[in-house]
Design an enzyme around this catalytic site. Structure first.
Site, PDB file in Angstrom:
ATOM      1  N   HIS A 117       0.818  -1.215   0.000  1.00  0.00           N
ATOM      2  CA  HIS A 117       0.000   0.000   0.000  1.00  0.00           C
ATOM      3  C   HIS A 117       0.857   1.273   0.000  1.00  0.00           C
ATOM      4  CE1 HIS A 117      -3.811  -2.204   1.671  1.00  0.00           C
ATOM      5  NE2 HIS A 117      -3.578  -2.454   0.403  1.00  0.00           N
ATOM      6  N   CYS A 146       1.602  21.440  -2.999  1.00  0.00           N
ATOM      7  CA  CYS A 146       2.829  21.355  -3.786  1.00  0.00           C
ATOM      8  C   CYS A 146       3.520  22.710  -3.791  1.00  0.00           C
ATOM      9  CB  CYS A 146       2.508  20.916  -5.213  1.00  0.00           C
ATOM     10  SG  CYS A 146       3.950  20.909  -6.292  1.00  0.00           S
ATOM     11  N   CYS A 149       3.662  23.989  -7.734  1.00  0.00           N
ATOM     12  CA  CYS A 149       2.476  24.416  -8.492  1.00  0.00           C
ATOM     13  C   CYS A 149       1.266  24.708  -7.601  1.00  0.00           C
ATOM     14  CB  CYS A 149       2.115  23.376  -9.549  1.00  0.00           C
ATOM     15  SG  CYS A 149       1.381  21.880  -8.878  1.00  0.00           S
TER      16      CYS A 149
HETATM   17 ZN    ZN Z   1       2.924  20.291  -8.240  1.00  0.00          ZN
END
Ligand code: ZN
Length: 251
Positions: A117, A146, A149
């Site tokens: 997993h 993130c 981005c």
């Molecule tokens: Zn990203």
């Protein structure tokens, strides 16, 4: 306990399959046990579903306040993890397959672990693929995004609605097919495809032993069922194994 000892001693190739129940003694709640995170709050199951996780920031926040945080901050393996290492050290373990993402088997000293997993050690951005280690992600709480981005950062663990890591399940299947004994520790055996492994083991003639708090769908077909915590049970079984191997010590 004598039975557990006899089974392990008789089997030439022992494959151990562990689930969340082996880590509860390390303070990480399991999912479906008496104090499991989904038992207490059925809605918490959404935090392990990729669709909800991606669509809803509140679900991502809850995921952290819930089980992920426990997993991320737990560093101490318990006697259950150490018993598996000891089995390996004595040459009784062929393979360790785990459903757990917490890395506690490795922390205890297990060298080769098939993590079907995935693992919480690395996070990945679902949009640009950027990867981030857990330590950095912990600094980005409560809603890690993130850094490149700004989109959704997801733990490198398999959620409901996702595919398993390529190769891991195939490898587990193959090894279970050649096992003499499949020892299941701390898994309710309810999440497929991993829950199908005991079927494969039995079909190929292996014995099946289950150590789990609570029942599993395989209890009636197992050679041995121990309804108790992993730590104390495995510790006791090892002590018995130790008595015997102590008298026929190997180089
Ligand atoms: Zn990203």
């Amino acid at each position: 306990m004598q039975d557990a000892h006899a089974l392990v001693a008789a089997a030439r190739r022992v494959v151990v399959l562990t689930g969340a129940g082996i880590s509860t003694d390390s303070g990480i709640p399991d999912f479906r046990g008496p104090n499991g995170v989904w038992t207490k709050n059925p809605k918490a199951e959404r935090t392990s579903n990729i669709e909800y996780y991606v669509a809803d920031p509140e679900v991502r926040r809850l995921a952290w306040q819930g089980r992920l945080r426990w997993v991320a901050e737990s560093r101490e393996p318990n006697p259950g993890h150490r018993a598996v290492v000891e089995l390996d050290r004595r040459g009784a373990l062929d393979t360790l397959v785990t459903q757990n993402i917490d890395g506690l088997h490795q922390a205890a000293g297990s060298r080769r672990v098939i993590e079907v997993h995935g693992s919480i050690r690395t996070f990945v951005c679902l949009d640009c693929g950027h990867r981030e280690p857990l330590a950095r992600v912990l600094e980005l709480l409560p809603l890690p995004a993130c850094e490149r981005c700004g989109r959704v950062l997801k733990p490198g663990v398999v959620m409901f609605g996702e595919l398993l890591p390529p190769g891991a399940m195939e490898q587990a299947s193959e090894l279970v097919g050649g096992a003499g004994l499949l020892l299941v520790v701390g898994s309710a055996l309810e999440v497929y495809p991993v829950a199908g492994l005991p079927d494969e083991a039995l079909a190929s003639g292996a014995r099946l032993a289950i150590v789990n708090k609570g029942s599993t769908p395989y209890d009636s077909r197992a050679d041995l069922v121990v309804d108790a915590s992993a730590g104390e049970t495995l510790g006791a079984a090892l002590a018995l194994l130790g008595d015997e191997q102590g008298s026929t010590s190997r180089p």
